[in-house]
Design a protein around this motif. Structure first.
Motif, PDB file in Angstrom:
ATOM      1  N   LYS A  44       0.809  -1.282  -0.014  1.00 19.71           N
ATOM      2  CA  LYS A  44       0.184   0.053   0.050  1.00 19.71           C
ATOM      3  C   LYS A  44       0.874   1.216  -0.074  1.00 19.71           C
ATOM      4  O   LYS A  44       1.807   1.345   0.678  1.00 19.71           O
ATOM      5  N   GLU A  66       4.225  -2.231   7.061  1.00 23.86           N
ATOM      6  CA  GLU A  66       3.581  -2.107   5.944  1.00 23.86           C
ATOM      7  C   GLU A  66       2.371  -2.856   5.655  1.00 23.86           C
ATOM      8  O   GLU A  66       2.101  -4.074   6.229  1.00 23.86           O
ATOM      9  N   VAL A  67       1.460  -2.629   4.668  1.00 21.30           N
ATOM     10  CA  VAL A  67       0.192  -3.190   4.649  1.00 21.30           C
ATOM     11  C   VAL A  67       0.415  -3.660   3.166  1.00 21.30           C
ATOM     12  O   VAL A  67       0.473  -3.168   2.162  1.00 21.30           O
ATOM     13  N   GLU A  69      -1.776  -5.632   0.067  1.00 26.85           N
ATOM     14  CA  GLU A  69      -3.352  -5.478  -0.326  1.00 26.85           C
ATOM     15  C   GLU A  69      -3.462  -6.639  -1.212  1.00 26.85           C
ATOM     16  O   GLU A  69      -2.588  -6.770  -2.302  1.00 26.85           O
ATOM     17  N   SER A  79      -6.701  -6.704   3.248  1.00 24.56           N
ATOM     18  CA  SER A  79      -5.354  -6.032   3.479  1.00 24.56           C
ATOM     19  C   SER A  79      -5.059  -6.517   4.847  1.00 24.56           C
ATOM     20  O   SER A  79      -5.693  -7.035   5.830  1.00 24.56           O
ATOM     21  N   VAL A  80      -3.543  -6.908   4.876  1.00 23.58           N
ATOM     22  CA  VAL A  80      -2.733  -7.524   6.038  1.00 23.58           C
ATOM     23  C   VAL A  80      -1.717  -6.565   6.407  1.00 23.58           C
ATOM     24  O   VAL A  80      -0.884  -6.183   5.476  1.00 23.58           O
ATOM     25  N   THR A  81      -1.494  -6.195   7.789  1.00 23.46           N
ATOM     26  CA  THR A  81      -0.452  -5.394   8.239  1.00 23.46           C
ATOM     27  C   THR A  81       0.786  -6.455   8.606  1.00 23.46           C
ATOM     28  O   THR A  81       0.626  -7.703   9.280  1.00 23.46           O
TER      29      THR A  81
END
Length: 1001
Positions: A44, A66-67, A69, A79-81
């Protein structure tokens, strides 16, 4: 000390960076655990991205915090952090609301669920692979009701044609309108020579009036919407593909043995009490004879290279594609070369003003021959198929062989015309588009498109004196040049109106297009040297007068469309277009083409919303008018042309004469097609199975027809709008994900279409109309082989039914001109005479049923694709067989002779006193073709460090299951639908084997 401290700090900083940035890997699957290939994974806010492979695996570099997507068409994005993990597996849920594919329509795009028309989309991953030198071949067998054929066989550089829902026109053009990236291209822009198939991202086929009426007088034959490849992800990537293969002649015939034929001729002469024609020494020298097909052909080769650069930023996209294609055909000295360069670009200057455009440049070079029907010397296949095997291709000294001195024959060696002739065709095309748009707000925008085509074509032919046709005139040169310019300007406005559950979209626009065509042609004969070729016409003894012309056509249009969507359940579309064209007569300058359509998304109703079986159900219907304005330019006006000779006038010689070019018709106008369509779209089990069905009924009135008139008027024909034709049909398509597991997937597409073509009305109320068809062999005593008949298809063969072969000592009172060894025909009406009244319908050259079947199997990184095509319930007139089965082919060894009477093959030229138009040569041609098989393997990205590296091998035209005994059951030498189904001197089909590599950097 400071240096050591600096090194230490750099080391620590590098260590921290390496700790904070790592490679994240994982697998993306659906809710059932099946892997999802092609999922977009991006960081992202960064220009960093990746995509999952065939097994759903991916790798991407990112930092902690960071993320990531994850997005994929038809699934809910996630979305995953990133924490401290290095493996992230994702399961995406299907989003039925987003499962709709986006379809390209006239002046825009739409979701499939919002459409009320009959539209089929084919994306590049479903294109037919192998040696596809034209865009049309990519969808062969993929779309119900869209038949892809070629009147030129496998000739290098020859484009295929697409016919959608049958033939509408008797003498006009039956090709669809092509629209590339939203801009309609002029007819002079050839998709076979001017466009690289590697540049295509998707092809949408629009079939009914609701989908096509927005293009009015050009849309009666359907629309082919082509979308080219563009940058999608916010990163720069480079693609490369290379393909190479061999082409092997598919040869259904075998030449007779030369010595056997010579011996038979001697035996016949001895039976008649004459001296033998050939001596024993000559027969021994002839041996097996010459197989002219083998002498004139070779193993062909093709190569195809393509490179693409794609870049996308926050407000702009850019890509450039380059390609080189070379095809050395199976006929010796036939070759096609094409260089292409294309670019697409777009730019958002701010949140309101934007621009897009494209530039396409192509240059092609072809060495070609004449392969159309005919008996002329210039026709290569005519000479290869019709030359006696009783003389050699080459003499012992390497010179070209000639017939034996003591044998009277009209044969000539066909090889000089192939190997010594020069037939150059060069074509350069530059096609540029520019679009400017402005968004006033989220509901209102306006756009202006412009397009400019500049095309230069040159043809140069030289027949040296060693070629018989050139030797007759001391060398023959012909030069022609054609310059085409086409300018298009379009402006349209889109307005979107939302009122609670009701959404209405309005389109209002105008268009203007001008075409300029300038050409000349000249011929020169009688050269003292062949060295000049066609480059020095002034060296000729005879130069024919220069033939040139200049033609301009203009079109102005206005169009409107309204799409109404209530609650995603009830759909309504209304369209109207007004076209004014210089092609039309003075009394019919403007045409109006309206359409209306409805749709019902029943699956969005409460009683189906929660169904576990029916995931999508839409019922739709439409009715509208479209036109075909492909009237030859100038036919509505009074035109004259110069004569080829001069005459004396007013005491002066050398005056140039004029004669009428055509008789004016101020009432001339477009052909009008009225089409009704009703169908449904059904998705089952979360759209694992998708079915589409359509019924259509379309009638084309005001057919363009060349009517015979008195020669006292200065011409023999007069172009009028007379007559009517009807096409009625059914279309069925099924796409199914049959099996989906972690390792194995099986996808299936099957489509089948039925079309019934019928003539409804002919000029002056006639029930039938004989056509002047002359193939140069037999039939001089009877009318041609085609006839227009009310109630029959426009391509209907008429001829006699063979009874038997007349034997020695017999005569026929009904056919008094017959001699033994020729066919007698059946007396259908019992009147004791054989005449035109005894001709019966022998079938149509237009198939009633067409089909396509594609199976795709994937196991791990392997993929196997197989495509079959077929056509049924039609016939072909095998003119090649009629001319040669009793002359030089293997079958001629068993032809009727006074010493061989127990046979069904007539004497040589056994139709000379009867008719070649009979049921022995007009045969059923139904077939199923093993069109393509492709086995591919995708290397894991980690192996070579490249994205999507794929290697594949393909085989094309591997086998045809048919009872037809000609060269190919799908070939027809005439594009004119009234004369379809003629198998005569066509460039033969090939069997192709190829290797291809695709890579992405």
């Amino acid at each position: 000390m400071k240096i050591k401290l600096t090194i230490y700090l750099v080391f620590c900083l590098g260590t921290l960076v390496s700790w904070s940035q790592s490679t994240i890997s994982g697998t993306v699957s659906d809710e059932a655990g099946d892997p999802l290939p092609g999922v977009n994974i991006t960081v992202k806010g960064k220009n960093t991205g990746a995509s999952s492979d065939y097994d759903g695996n991916y790798n991407i570099t990112a930092k902690q915090g960071e993320v990531l997507e994850y997005s994929f068409l038809g699934f809910v994005s996630q979305s995953v952090t990133i924490g401290n993990q290095t493996t992230i597996n994702i399961s995406l849920k299907e989003d039925l609301a987003k499962l709709d594919e986006v379809v390209v329509i006239g002046y825009g795009t739409a979701k499939k669920s919002d459409l009320t028309g009959s539209v089929k989309s084919i994306t590049s991953d479903k294109f037919v692979e192998g040696n596809q030198n034209s865009v049309q071949g990519l969808i062969r067998g993929k779309v119900a009701g869209a038949r892809v054929t070629s009147s030129s066989g496998a000739e290098p550089g020859a484009a295929a044609t697409i016919q959608i829902r049958g033939a509408n026109s008797i003498s006009g053009n039956n090709n669809p309108l092509y629209v590339v990236d939203g801009v309609p291209v002029p007819d002079s822009f050839s998709l076979g020579t001017d466009m690289n198939p590697n540049d295509i991202a998707s092809i949408d086929i629009l079939k009914d009036a609701s989908a096509t009426a927005i293009y009015g007088s050009r849309a009666a034959n359907g629309l082919v919407m082509i979308t080219t490849k563009r940058a999608k992800e916010e990163k720069t990537r480079v693609t490369f593909s290379a393909a190479s293969g061999i082409q092997v002649l598919v040869k259904p015939i075998e030449y007779a043995s030369g010595s056997v034929m010579a011996t038979i001729d001697n035996q016949i002469q001895e039976e008649l009490g004459n001296e033998p024609i050939y001596s024993e020494e000559q027969i021994a020298e002839i041996g097996d004879g010459t197989d002219w097909i083998d002498e004139g052909t070779r193993t062909g080769m093709f190569t195809d290279y393509a490179v693409g650069l794609y870049s996308r930023g926050e407000s702009s996209t850019f890509n450039v594609n380059m390609g080189y294609y070379k095809n050395e055909g199976v006929i010796k000295n036939s070759e096609f070369n094409r260089l292409t360069l294309s670019t697409n670009y777009s730019k958002d200057f701010n949140d309101k003003f934007f621009m897009d455009g494209s530039i396409r440049i192509s240059h092609s070079m072809t060495n070609t021959f004449s392969f159309s029907e005919g008996n002329g010397r210039e026709n290569v296949m005519n000479r290869l198929l019709n030359t006696s095997p009783l003389f050699p291709a080459y003499n012992d000294d390497g010179s070209y062989g000639v017939p034996l001195d003591n044998v009277a024959t009209f044969d000539e060696n066909p090889l000089p015309a192939i190997l010594e002739s020069t037939n150059d065709l060069r074509r350069t095309s530059v096609y540029s588009t520019v679009g400017l748009g402005y968004k006033f707000n989220k509901n209102l925008d306006v756009k202006v498109n412009s397009a400019f085509l500049l095309q230069d074509s040159f043809s140069g032919t030289y027949l040296p004196r060693i070629v018989p046709a050139g030797g007759l005139v001391g060398g023959y040169a012909e030069v022609s040049h054609k310059d085409v310019r086409d300018v298009l300007l379009e402006a349209f406005l889109n307005y979107n109106l939302d009122i609670k559950k009701n959404n209405t979209k309005f389109l209002l626009g105008a268009s203007m297009q001008n075409n300029f065509n300038d050409q000349y042609r000249t011929i020169a004969k009688g050269f003292n040297s062949d060295a000049y070729l066609y480059h020095n016409l002034g060296a000729a003894n005879i130069i024919d007068p220069l033939n040139s012309n200049y033609v301009t056509t203009k079109r102005q249009s206005a169009f409107f469309r309204m799409n109404n969507n209530y609650d995603s359940r009830y759909l309504l579309t209304a369209t109207v277009r007004l076209d004014a064209s210089s092609r039309f007569g003075a009394n019919n300058k403007t045409g109006v083409f309206p359409s209306v359509a409805f749709g019902w998304n029943a699956s969005n109703e409460d009683f189906l919303k929660d169904s576990n079986v029916i995931s999508r159900l839409k019922i739709r219907g439409s009715y509208g008018l479209t036109g075909n304005d492909r009237i030859p330019a100038g036919r509505s006006n009074a035109l004259s042309e110069t004569t080829w000779s001069t005459y004396a006038w007013g005491g002066e010689s050398g005056s140039v004469g004029f004669s009428p070019l055509n008789i004016p018709n101020p009432d001339l106008k477009w052909e009008t097609t009225k089409q009704f369509n009703i169908g449904f779209e059904l998705g089952l089990i979360k759209n694992r199975v998708n079915i589409e069905f359509d019924y259509y009924d379309k009638t084309t009135d005001d057919l363009l027809f060349e009517r015979d008139i008195s020669r006292y008027l200065g011409k023999e024909t007069f172009l009028q709008n007379i007559g009517s034709v009807k096409n009625t049909g059914l279309e069925f398509n099924i796409d199914a994900r049959v099996i989906r597991t972690n390792k194995f997937r099986w996808n299936l597409n099957y489509n089948v279409a039925y079309n019934e073509n019928e003539v409804l009305e002919l000029p002056e109320g006639a029930e039938s109309l004989a056509l002047d068809d002359n193939i140069g062999v037999g039939g001089s005593n009877y009318p041609g082989y085609h006839k227009l008949q009310v109630g029959k298809p426009i391509s209907s063969f008429y001829g006699f039914e063979v009874d038997r072969i007349l034997q020695a000592g017999e005569s026929s009172a009904m056919q008094p001109d017959l001699i033994p060894g020729e066919y007698t025909f059946k007396d259908q009406n019992g009147d004791g005479k054989i005449n035109d009244e005894d001709r019966v319908s022998l079938g149509s050259g237009l198939p009633k049923v067409t089909m396509g079947l594609t199976n795709t199997f994937r196991y791990n990184n392997f993929s196997l694709d197989m495509t079959f095509t077929g056509a049924f319930d039609y016939v072909l007139f095998n003119v090649n067989k009629a001319k040669n089965e009793s002359r030089w082919w293997k079958s001629a060894e068993n032809r009727w002779t006074p010493i061989n009477t127990d046979t069904d093959i007539p004497k040589q030229n056994g139709w000379a006193n009867s008719s070649v138009s009979n049921d022995r040569f007009i045969n059923k041609a139904s077939f199923v073709r093993f069109q393509n098989i492709t086995l591919s393997y995708k290397l894991p990205n980690s192996v070579i460090g490249l994205n999507n590296f794929r290697i594949s091998i393909s085989g094309e035209n591997l086998h045809v299951f048919t009872d037809y005994d000609g060269f190919d059951p799908e070939l027809s030498s005439r594009n004119n639908p009234t004369k379809a189904g003629l198998d005569w001197n066509i460039y033969p089909q090939n069997r192709v084997f190829s290797l291809k590599i695709n890579a992405e950097f």
